[in-house]
Enzyme design. Structure first.
Site, PDB file in Angstrom:
ATOM      1  N   HIS A  65       0.762  -1.307   0.017  1.00 43.64           N
ATOM      2  CA  HIS A  65      -0.155  -0.059   0.169  1.00 43.64           C
ATOM      3  C   HIS A  65       0.936   1.203  -0.012  1.00 43.64           C
ATOM      4  CE1 HIS A  65      -3.157  -2.882   1.100  1.00 43.64           C
ATOM      5  NE2 HIS A  65      -4.132  -1.887   0.817  1.00 43.64           N
ATOM      6  N   PRO A  66       0.426   2.339  -0.658  1.00 45.43           N
ATOM      7  CA  PRO A  66       1.246   3.457  -0.771  1.00 45.43           C
ATOM      8  C   PRO A  66       0.917   4.350   0.322  1.00 45.43           C
ATOM      9  CG  PRO A  66      -0.947   3.713  -1.788  1.00 45.43           C
ATOM     10  CD  PRO A  66      -0.945   2.358  -1.547  1.00 45.43           C
ATOM     11  N   SER A  78      -6.357   3.738  -5.413  1.00 50.30           N
ATOM     12  CA  SER A  78      -5.775   4.454  -4.384  1.00 50.30           C
ATOM     13  C   SER A  78      -5.715   6.157  -4.624  1.00 50.30           C
ATOM     14  CB  SER A  78      -4.281   4.003  -4.189  1.00 50.30           C
ATOM     15  OG  SER A  78      -4.363   2.852  -3.353  1.00 50.30           O
ATOM     16  N   GLU A  81      -9.327   7.222  -4.069  1.00 49.12           N
ATOM     17  CA  GLU A  81      -9.821   7.311  -2.710  1.00 49.12           C
ATOM     18  C   GLU A  81      -8.976   8.507  -2.062  1.00 49.12           C
ATOM     19  OE1 GLU A  81     -10.210   2.333  -2.877  1.00 49.12           O
ATOM     20  OE2 GLU A  81      -8.495   3.355  -1.858  1.00 49.12           O
ATOM     21  N   GLN A  82      -7.623   8.656  -2.349  1.00 50.45           N
ATOM     22  CA  GLN A  82      -6.924   9.872  -1.643  1.00 50.45           C
ATOM     23  C   GLN A  82      -7.598  11.078  -2.277  1.00 50.45           C
ATOM     24  OE1 GLN A  82      -2.713   9.530  -1.163  1.00 50.45           O
ATOM     25  NE2 GLN A  82      -3.060   7.374  -0.714  1.00 50.45           N
ATOM     26  N   ALA A 116      -8.472   3.494   6.172  1.00 47.62           N
ATOM     27  CA  ALA A 116      -9.670   3.151   5.177  1.00 47.62           C
ATOM     28  C   ALA A 116     -10.306   4.599   5.121  1.00 47.62           C
ATOM     29  CB  ALA A 116     -10.704   2.207   5.601  1.00 47.62           C
TER      30      ALA A 116
END
Length: 163
Positions: A65-66, A78, A81-82, A116
């Protein structure tokens, strides 16, 4: 679900292989448990694969994961989401604070802080959570990371199959 249950492994991996960050082995292990009657059953099979994995595989999954606001190694999921919480457009001060949190966390635990983001309404909530979790021990944080990955991947499956 019926169409999904009929997919061969390459087609399955094309559809579900990216649900777990850079870890298609999870989807491959779940594929062996078909058929699934629901999204819940599918996600449970995926989480069983993670739960039964060796400790080094679990750690590799977490390390895949980043970092938040890190900008490197981001998958499309990702990035999206970010971006929802604005981690892609931080001020210099916010970026410095995030870099500091990421560095402290990685130095202490040896992997990125997994959060999350779908469970948070804003960046400040995420940053407070990261700060709080810095007080935990490594075993607690590995368990937290895997729990957060469960939330993340559930959301990704919902996006694939319900959205």
């Amino acid at each position: 679900m019926e169409h999904l249950n009929r997919l061969d492994l390459p087609a399955w991996l094309a559809r579900c292989g990216a649900v777990f960050e850079h870890s298609p082995w999870v989807a491959e292990a779940a594929w062996r448990e078909r058929p699934f009657r629901s999204l819940d059953q599918l996600h449970q099979a995926m989480m069983r694969a993670v739960g039964s994995a060796a400790a080094k595989e679990k750690l590799a999954l977490v390390r895949a994961h980043p970092e938040l606001a890190g900008g490197e190694n981001l998958t499309l999921d990702s990035s999206s989401e970010q971006a929802r919480l604005g981690f892609d457009r931080l001020s210099r001060q916010e970026l410095d604070a995030m870099n500091g949190l990421n560095r402290r966390y990685r130095e202490k635990f040896g992997f990125p802080c997994i959060v999350a983001l779908r469970l948070h309404a804003n960046r400040q909530s995420v940053m407070r959570e990261m700060e709080r979790r810095l007080g935990n021990n490594a075993d607690t944080e590995l368990a937290n990371a895997l729990e957060q990955i469960a939330h993340i991947t559930r959301g990704r499956l919902e996006k694939i199959f319900d959205g």
